[in-house]
Design a protein around this motif. Structure first.
Motif, mmCIF file in Angstrom:
data_model
loop_
_atom_site.group_PDB
_atom_site.id
_atom_site.type_symbol
_atom_site.label_atom_id
_atom_site.label_comp_id
_atom_site.label_asym_id
_atom_site.label_seq_id
_atom_site.Cartn_x
_atom_site.Cartn_y
_atom_site.Cartn_z
ATOM 1 N N MET A 1 0.819 -1.216 0.000
ATOM 2 C CA MET A 1 0.000 0.000 0.000
ATOM 3 C C MET A 1 0.854 1.267 0.000
ATOM 4 N N GLN A 2 2.141 1.115 0.244
ATOM 5 C CA GLN A 2 3.102 2.221 0.246
ATOM 6 C C GLN A 2 2.704 3.331 1.212
ATOM 7 N N GLY A 3 2.322 2.930 2.410
ATOM 8 C CA GLY A 3 2.004 3.915 3.440
ATOM 9 C C GLY A 3 0.657 3.695 4.095
ATOM 10 N N PHE A 4 0.248 4.681 4.844
ATOM 11 C CA PHE A 4 -0.956 4.600 5.656
ATOM 12 C C PHE A 4 -1.932 5.685 5.242
ATOM 13 N N PRO A 5 -3.190 5.610 5.600
ATOM 14 C CA PRO A 5 -3.864 4.507 6.282
ATOM 15 C C PRO A 5 -4.314 3.427 5.304
ATOM 16 N N PHE A 6 -4.640 2.258 5.863
ATOM 17 C CA PHE A 6 -5.230 1.184 5.079
ATOM 18 C C PHE A 6 -6.059 0.293 6.007
ATOM 19 N N PRO A 7 -7.139 -0.300 5.482
ATOM 20 C CA PRO A 7 -7.990 -1.157 6.298
ATOM 21 C C PRO A 7 -7.574 -2.625 6.199
ATOM 22 N N VAL A 8 -7.567 -3.302 7.337
ATOM 23 C CA VAL A 8 -7.319 -4.744 7.345
ATOM 24 C C VAL A 8 -8.480 -5.449 8.039
ATOM 25 N N LYS A 9 -8.689 -6.677 7.610
ATOM 26 C CA LYS A 9 -9.741 -7.499 8.182
ATOM 27 C C LYS A 9 -9.087 -8.639 8.954
ATOM 28 N N LYS A 10 -9.506 -8.832 10.197
ATOM 29 C CA LYS A 10 -8.947 -9.910 11.024
ATOM 30 C C LYS A 10 -9.525 -11.249 10.576
ATOM 31 N N ILE A 11 -8.648 -12.229 10.415
ATOM 32 C CA ILE A 11 -9.054 -13.600 10.124
ATOM 33 C C ILE A 11 -8.328 -14.514 11.097
ATOM 34 N N SER A 12 -8.762 -15.739 11.192
ATOM 35 C CA SER A 12 -8.058 -16.711 12.038
ATOM 36 C C SER A 12 -8.219 -18.090 11.417
ATOM 37 N N GLY A 13 -7.453 -19.012 11.926
ATOM 38 C CA GLY A 13 -7.508 -20.368 11.407
ATOM 39 C C GLY A 13 -6.767 -21.323 12.305
ATOM 40 N N GLN A 14 -6.537 -22.497 11.774
ATOM 41 C CA GLN A 14 -5.823 -23.528 12.515
ATOM 42 C C GLN A 14 -4.797 -24.162 11.581
ATOM 43 N N SER A 15 -3.574 -24.285 12.074
ATOM 44 C CA SER A 15 -2.505 -24.864 11.269
ATOM 45 C C SER A 15 -2.716 -26.371 11.110
ATOM 46 N N LYS A 16 -1.938 -26.959 10.216
ATOM 47 C CA LYS A 16 -2.008 -28.412 10.023
ATOM 48 C C LYS A 16 -1.654 -29.158 11.298
ATOM 49 N N ALA A 17 -0.829 -28.519 12.128
ATOM 50 C CA ALA A 17 -0.429 -29.137 13.401
ATOM 51 C C ALA A 17 -1.482 -28.922 14.483
ATOM 52 N N GLY A 18 -2.565 -28.215 14.152
ATOM 53 C CA GLY A 18 -3.641 -28.015 15.102
ATOM 54 C C GLY A 18 -3.531 -26.754 15.949
ATOM 55 N N ARG A 19 -2.553 -25.916 15.649
ATOM 56 C CA ARG A 19 -2.350 -24.698 16.420
ATOM 57 C C ARG A 19 -3.201 -23.559 15.838
ATOM 58 N N LYS A 20 -3.907 -22.834 16.714
ATOM 59 C CA LYS A 20 -4.727 -21.711 16.274
ATOM 60 C C LYS A 20 -3.843 -20.499 16.016
ATOM 61 N N TYR A 21 -4.223 -19.690 15.023
ATOM 62 C CA TYR A 21 -3.471 -18.476 14.716
ATOM 63 C C TYR A 21 -4.419 -17.363 14.301
ATOM 64 N N VAL A 22 -3.916 -16.112 14.413
ATOM 65 C CA VAL A 22 -4.655 -14.957 13.907
ATOM 66 C C VAL A 22 -3.847 -14.335 12.788
ATOM 67 N N ASP A 23 -4.536 -13.732 11.834
ATOM 68 C CA ASP A 23 -3.892 -13.114 10.692
ATOM 69 C C ASP A 23 -4.796 -11.982 10.219
ATOM 70 N N CYS A 24 -4.380 -11.304 9.162
ATOM 71 C CA CYS A 24 -5.204 -10.257 8.586
ATOM 72 C C CYS A 24 -5.002 -10.213 7.087
#
Length: 128
Positions: free
Chosen positions: A98-121
């Motif tokens: 985006m080469q700077g600010f501001p910008f909107p992000v959306k929070k997502i989450s999931g689970q890895s193949k190893a079963g560990r939960k994670y958050v991302d955007c």
């Protein structure tokens, strides 16, 4: 910048490692110490954050435990914080594109193949 504070007999030390702009003292307080900081993992998937800047810092407690955190500030001074390596990496990648600010992000989450939960955007293209 190093900041020391004492709360309930516990001294913490904050070391700012990276900031995307020169934040004011008030903004630094809001991003590192304010009790109003919201954690990313408590947001619902799909919640949108309008990123106006971020800083990365290390929080060292009296007992020697450390946390590497990223605090994100919005244009209305709402602050969100995370320890998630995945989320921090995504914010940096989106900032680069985006080469700077501001910008909107959306929070997502999931689970890895190893079963560990994670958050991302992801970039919230619906808000652009």
């Amino acid at each position: 910048m190093i900041q020391r504070t004492k709360k309930k007999g516990i001294t913490t030390m904050i070391t700012i490692k990276n900031e995307t702009r020169n934040f004011t003292k008030v903004e630094k307080y809001l991003m590192t110490k304010a009790p109003t900081i919201k954690t990313i993992k408590t947001l619902d998937d799909g919640d949108v954050i309008n990123v106006a800047g971020y800083l990365e810092f290390v929080d060292v407690k009296d007992d020697g435990t450390t946390s590497e955190l990223m605090s994100i500030i919005t244009s209305d001074n709402t602050v969100y914080s995370t320890q998630s390596v995945t989320f921090k990496r995504s914010i940096k990648e989106i900032e680069t594109v985006m080469q700077g600010f501001p910008f909107p992000v959306k929070k997502i989450s999931g689970q890895s193949k190893a079963g560990r939960k994670y958050v991302d955007c992801v970039l919230d293209i619906d808000s652009l």
